[in-house]
Design an enzyme around this catalytic site. Structure first.
Site: not given
Ligand code: F7E
Length: 338
Positions: A10-12, A14, A85-86, A134, A136, A157, A187
């Site tokens: 709940i603290t996150g 979403d 959601l946690a 997700s 992912e 993940y 999101h």
């Molecule tokens: O990365 C690239 C990175 O960490 C997005 C989570 O909410 O959405 C999220 O996962 C993209 C990736 O999100 C950096 O390599 C480049 O390709 O913001 P992100 P994510 O990995 O898509 C899904 C739906 C979830 O379920 C997850 O919990 O951006 N990227 N440079 C980077 N990403 C990060 N974090 N930091 C960088 O410096």
């Protein structure tokens, strides 16, 4: 009778938007919390400071690692809707901590499901369960992805979320639990921690605007994501639990953009060319990355009547403007302190 919901996480980002959404609809909202420090509770600040809503918010201490504590919280909350959601949600970090990620994000869901099923069996009252799935999980699958697309996770993940997804389907089919999977694409919001790329870019754009000597280090700039607004997406979660059948649902905008395009919009908002301020740091590249995620949310549109309200540009502008305000407040505060 007042409706009662339990939200783990709940603290996150979403969890806090969902709590606000449910409180506005008259629910009593129970939440599982790991820590009660002011920082940990900061996303709930507006609710905690509002006596009318605070009176319908009940926080329970607990941890996904502790099945007995989870069962106790499910019992005490006695909720008709449980939103799970946690978890450990950072994809990059899951490569460094695969086992911990499987434990919290995968097994944690199994534990909450088991606690919910036991509570339903004991009370003989229906408990509806929402599993935060997700995009992912789709990993290498070709875009656009929908509910029929086979999972091909490319991170610990993603694998943990696939485990939780299948555990949810099994609970539904084996025990008749009203258990649904929301397969949400990325999101975002100003409540996103800075370790995610949208908020990281928005913060950097605002700070570099005030101090052009600063640099921003990023990893993969070519990755494409389907980015929506968290506030819109929590409404989809609720709609899934109001539907007459427990199903799995993709929630997405249907439009993908690259990290480069994200940089264009955020730095454009502050009048800068991102190419002058960004470095690619190989240490920030993931051992495997998902290149192209774009969801097809036709089922949610047709059967839940849900649609995203915020475009990519609106989202990135909102994030960047929020960070400009914060950065300006910090610099004014620092000037006063001098
Ligand atoms: O990365 C690239 C990175 O960490 C997005 C989570 O909410 O959405 C999220 O996962 C993209 C990736 O999100 C950096 O390599 C480049 O390709 O913001 P992100 P994510 O990995 O898509 C899904 C739906 C979830 O379920 C997850 O919990 O951006 N990227 N440079 C980077 N990403 C990060 N974090 N930091 C960088 O410096």
């Amino acid at each position: 009778m007042t409706q009662r919901a339990l939200i783990t996480g709940i603290t996150g980002q979403d969890g806090s938007y969902l709590a606000e959404f449910l409180l506005a609809r008259g629910y009593t909202v129970h939440g599982l919390v790991r820590r009660r420090t002011p920082e940990a509770l900061s996303n709930l600040a507006s609710v905690l400071e509002d006596p009318a809503r605070r009176a319908r918010l009940v926080l329970h201490d607990g941890d996904l690692a502790d099945p007995l504590a989870l069962a106790r919280v499910v019992e005490r909350a006695d909720a008709g809707e449980v939103y799970h959601l946690a978890g450990q949600t950072h994809v990059g970090r899951s490569f460094a901590a695969p086992e911990a990620t499987i434990a919290t994000t995968g097994l944690g869901a199994v534990r909450v499901l088991e606690a919910v099923r036991a509570h339903r069996d004991r009370t003989r009252r229906e408990v509806r369960y929402y599993q935060a799935g997700s995009s992912e999980m789709f990993g290498a699958a070709r875009a656009p992805q929908d509910e029929r697309t086979p999972f091909a996770p490319r991170s610990p993940y993603g694998a943990a979320k696939v485990l939780a997804h299948h555990a949810t389907v099994v609970a539904r089919e084996a025990y008749g639990l009203f258990a649904v999977n929301g397969i949400l694409f990325n999101h975002e919001s100003p409540r996103r921690p800075e370790e995610f790329v949208t908020r990281k870019v928005a913060c950097a754009a605002a700070r570099i605007r005030l101090d052009p000597a600063r640099r921003l280090a990023l990893g993969n700039l070519d990755a494409r994501r389907d980015w929506g607004h968290a506030r819109d997406y929590v409404e989809a979660m609720w709609r899934m639990l109001q539907h007459d059948r427990p199903l799995d649902w993709v929630v997405a905008t249907g439009v993908a953009h690259s990290v480069r395009e994200l940089l264009e919009v955020a730095f454009g908002r502050v009048g800068l060319d991102w190419r002058d301020h960004v470095d690619v740091d190989p240490a920030l590249l993931r051992p495997l990355d998902v290149e192209d995620l774009r969801g097809d949310a036709s089922r949610a549109r047709a059967e839940l009547g849900w649609r995203p309200r915020t475009s990519f540009e609106e989202l990135v502008l909102e994030l960047t403007e929020a960070e400009l305000e914060r950065a300006q407040a910090v610099s004014v505060g620092a000037a006063h302190a001098r």
